[in-house]
Structure formats: structure tokens, C-alpha cells
Design a protein around this motif. Structure first.
Motif, PDB file in Angstrom:
ATOM      1  N   PHE A  38       0.834  -1.194   0.000  1.00 12.57           N
ATOM      2  CA  PHE A  38       0.000   0.000   0.000  1.00 12.57           C
ATOM      3  C   PHE A  38       0.872   1.248   0.000  1.00 12.57           C
ATOM      4  N   THR A  39       0.429   2.267  -0.706  1.00 12.81           N
ATOM      5  CA  THR A  39       1.003   3.605  -0.561  1.00 12.81           C
ATOM      6  C   THR A  39      -0.161   4.575  -0.454  1.00 12.81           C
ATOM      7  N   PHE A  40       0.091   5.678   0.208  1.00 16.87           N
ATOM      8  CA  PHE A  40      -0.948   6.678   0.431  1.00 16.87           C
ATOM      9  C   PHE A  40      -0.424   8.016  -0.059  1.00 16.87           C
ATOM     10  N   GLU A  41      -1.229   8.701  -0.854  1.00 19.86           N
ATOM     11  CA  GLU A  41      -0.848  10.004  -1.376  1.00 19.86           C
ATOM     12  C   GLU A  41      -1.991  10.985  -1.185  1.00 19.86           C
ATOM     13  N   LEU A  50      -3.051   3.658  -3.043  1.00 20.21           N
ATOM     14  CA  LEU A  50      -2.520   2.856  -4.146  1.00 20.21           C
ATOM     15  C   LEU A  50      -2.238   1.451  -3.644  1.00 20.21           C
ATOM     16  N   VAL A  51      -2.703   0.463  -4.376  1.00 11.66           N
ATOM     17  CA  VAL A  51      -2.448  -0.936  -4.058  1.00 11.66           C
ATOM     18  C   VAL A  51      -1.729  -1.533  -5.245  1.00 11.66           C
ATOM     19  N   GLY A  52      -0.664  -2.257  -5.006  1.00  7.17           N
ATOM     20  CA  GLY A  52       0.000  -2.811  -6.185  1.00  7.17           C
ATOM     21  C   GLY A  52       1.161  -3.678  -5.824  1.00  7.17           C
ATOM     22  N   ARG A  53       1.649  -3.876  -6.739  1.00  6.62           N
ATOM     23  CA  ARG A  53       1.968  -4.314  -8.054  1.00  6.62           C
ATOM     24  C   ARG A  53       1.248  -5.606  -8.396  1.00  6.62           C
ATOM     25  N   PHE A  54       0.240  -5.469  -9.232  1.00  3.82           N
ATOM     26  CA  PHE A  54      -0.511  -6.616  -9.720  1.00  3.82           C
ATOM     27  C   PHE A  54       0.099  -7.065 -11.039  1.00  3.82           C
ATOM     28  N   TYR A  55       0.683  -8.243 -11.060  1.00  2.46           N
ATOM     29  CA  TYR A  55       1.231  -8.796 -12.295  1.00  2.46           C
ATOM     30  C   TYR A  55       0.213  -9.773 -12.869  1.00  2.46           C
ATOM     31  N   ASP A  58      -4.803  -7.751 -18.109  1.00  2.88           N
ATOM     32  CA  ASP A  58      -5.615  -6.538 -17.959  1.00  2.88           C
ATOM     33  C   ASP A  58      -7.040  -6.844 -17.503  1.00  2.88           C
ATOM     34  N   ASN A  59      -7.609  -7.932 -17.996  1.00  4.19           N
ATOM     35  CA  ASN A  59      -8.975  -8.285 -17.603  1.00  4.19           C
ATOM     36  C   ASN A  59      -9.066  -8.628 -16.123  1.00  4.19           C
ATOM     37  N   ASP A  60      -8.051  -9.341 -15.595  1.00  5.63           N
ATOM     38  CA  ASP A  60      -8.051  -9.686 -14.172  1.00  5.63           C
ATOM     39  C   ASP A  60      -7.914  -8.438 -13.303  1.00  5.63           C
ATOM     40  N   LYS A  61      -7.060  -7.499 -13.733  1.00  8.84           N
ATOM     41  CA  LYS A  61      -6.908  -6.253 -12.979  1.00  8.84           C
ATOM     42  C   LYS A  61      -8.212  -5.458 -12.978  1.00  8.84           C
ATOM     43  N   LYS A  62      -8.897  -5.447 -14.108  1.00  5.75           N
ATOM     44  CA  LYS A  62     -10.174  -4.732 -14.188  1.00  5.75           C
ATOM     45  C   LYS A  62     -11.219  -5.374 -13.287  1.00  5.75           C
ATOM     46  N   ASP A  63     -11.203  -6.716 -13.193  1.00  3.58           N
ATOM     47  CA  ASP A  63     -12.151  -7.409 -12.312  1.00  3.58           C
ATOM     48  C   ASP A  63     -11.899  -7.063 -10.847  1.00  3.58           C
ATOM     49  N   ILE A  64     -10.630  -6.993 -10.452  1.00  6.54           N
ATOM     50  CA  ILE A  64     -10.291  -6.647  -9.068  1.00  6.54           C
ATOM     51  C   ILE A  64     -10.700  -5.212  -8.774  1.00  6.54           C
ATOM     52  N   LEU A  65     -10.430  -4.314  -9.722  1.00 10.59           N
ATOM     53  CA  LEU A  65     -10.819  -2.916  -9.546  1.00 10.59           C
ATOM     54  C   LEU A  65     -12.329  -2.784  -9.411  1.00 10.59           C
ATOM     55  N   LYS A  66     -13.052  -3.507 -10.238  1.00 12.36           N
ATOM     56  CA  LYS A  66     -14.520  -3.466 -10.195  1.00 12.36           C
ATOM     57  C   LYS A  66     -15.033  -3.967  -8.847  1.00 12.36           C
ATOM     58  N   LEU A  67     -14.432  -5.057  -8.342  1.00 11.82           N
ATOM     59  CA  LEU A  67     -14.811  -5.601  -7.039  1.00 11.82           C
ATOM     60  C   LEU A  67     -14.577  -4.574  -5.937  1.00 11.82           C
ATOM     61  N   ILE A  83      -3.406  -0.153  -8.657  1.00 11.97           N
ATOM     62  CA  ILE A  83      -4.817   0.216  -8.587  1.00 11.97           C
ATOM     63  C   ILE A  83      -4.924   1.411  -7.655  1.00 11.97           C
ATOM     64  N   GLU A  84      -5.558   2.479  -8.151  1.00 13.12           N
ATOM     65  CA  GLU A  84      -5.746   3.693  -7.360  1.00 13.12           C
ATOM     66  C   GLU A  84      -7.198   3.757  -6.897  1.00 13.12           C
ATOM     67  N   ILE A  85      -7.384   3.921  -5.607  1.00  6.56           N
ATOM     68  CA  ILE A  85      -8.715   3.996  -5.017  1.00  6.56           C
ATOM     69  C   ILE A  85      -8.849   5.342  -4.296  1.00  6.56           C
ATOM     70  N   GLN A  86      -9.962   6.014  -4.496  1.00  9.77           N
ATOM     71  CA  GLN A  86     -10.183   7.299  -3.848  1.00  9.77           C
ATOM     72  C   GLN A  86     -10.462   7.102  -2.367  1.00  9.77           C
ATOM     73  N   GLY A  87      -9.777   7.880  -1.539  1.00 10.13           N
ATOM     74  CA  GLY A  87      -9.987   7.844  -0.098  1.00 10.13           C
ATOM     75  C   GLY A  87      -8.909   7.041   0.617  1.00 10.13           C
ATOM     76  N   ASP A  88      -8.933   7.144   1.935  1.00  7.36           N
ATOM     77  CA  ASP A  88      -7.996   6.413   2.784  1.00  7.36           C
ATOM     78  C   ASP A  88      -8.698   5.143   3.268  1.00  7.36           C
ATOM     79  N   VAL A  89      -8.636   4.086   2.465  1.00  8.09           N
ATOM     80  CA  VAL A  89      -9.394   2.864   2.731  1.00  8.09           C
ATOM     81  C   VAL A  89      -8.477   1.632   2.790  1.00  8.09           C
ATOM     82  N   LYS A  90      -7.280   1.819   3.301  1.00  7.13           N
ATOM     83  CA  LYS A  90      -6.288   0.745   3.334  1.00  7.13           C
ATOM     84  C   LYS A  90      -6.795  -0.486   4.080  1.00  7.13           C
TER      85      LYS A  90
END
Length: 105
Positions: A38-41, A50-55, A58-67, A83-90
Motif C-alpha cells: 500500500f502507498t498513500f498520497e 494505491l495498491v500494487g503491483r498486480f502482475y 488486464d482483464n483480471d486487474k479490471k475485475d479486481i478494480l470493479k470488485l 490500482i488507485e482507489i479514492q480515499g484512505d481505505v487501506k
């Protein structure tokens, strides 16, 4: 000798620039081989997690983002392997992804 401008060998005129610094990894790993971080900006005064590094593909990353966007009721986007998510939701992201079988550092 020098590498500037177009490549003119063998009568082929290649004028495409090559970005040597940007390396895109195409290898795909299993869930249990990832070590997510996790990183927070703050961008323009707004918190972004920010959550990452997802290797993954692209379809799997989109599914995780959607979830994550659906469970957290917030916005988000994909930037390369992050993956960037709005807010402090770590903490909430960690709970959701651990139920899905992901590991964290």
C-alpha cells in the motif's frame, strides 16, 4: 557509434523512438505469489490509496478494480500495475482482498 534520430540500416527508415527507461512486464503470477504493498498520497488535498503491483492480465486487474469499487462504494482507476482507489481505505481493501486469497507485505 551514435544513436540519434532515425535508424537507416538496410534501407529501412524506422523513425519510432524507443523508450529505454520504461519497462513493461508481461509476466503473470498467481495470487499467492504476489506481495501487495500500500502507498498513500494526497493529490490536490484529496486522499488516494494505491495498491500494487498486480502482475496480472488486464482483464483480471479490471475485475479486481470493479470488485473494490463496488464493495467500497468509491471511485478508482488502473495505472500500469497499480490500482488507485479514492480515499484512505487501506484497512478495508486489505480485508476484502485477503478474503479473495491475496497476500500483503
Amino acid at each position: 557509434m551514435f544513436e540519434m534520430g532515425a535508424k537507416l540500416e538496410d534501407g529501412i527508415f524506422d523513425t519510432k523512438k524507443e523508450d529505454k527507461n520504461k519497462k513493461k512486464s508481461n509476466h503473470i503470477e498467481a495470487k499467492n505469489n504476489h506481495q501487495l504493498v500500500f502507498t498513500f498520497e494526497k493529490r490536490r488535498g484529496k486522499p488516494v490509496t494505491l495498491v500494487g503491483r498486480f502482475y496480472l492480465s488486464d482483464n483480471d486487474k479490471k475485475d479486481i478494480l470493479k470488485l473494490l469499487k463496488k464493495k467500497l462504494a468509491c471511485g478508482g482507476s488502473l495505472k500500469e500495475e497499480w490500482i488507485e482507489i479514492q480515499g484512505d481505505v487501506k484497512d478495508k481493501i486489505k480485508v476484502i482482498l485477503e478474503k479473495e486469497g491475496w497476500k500483503f507485505k
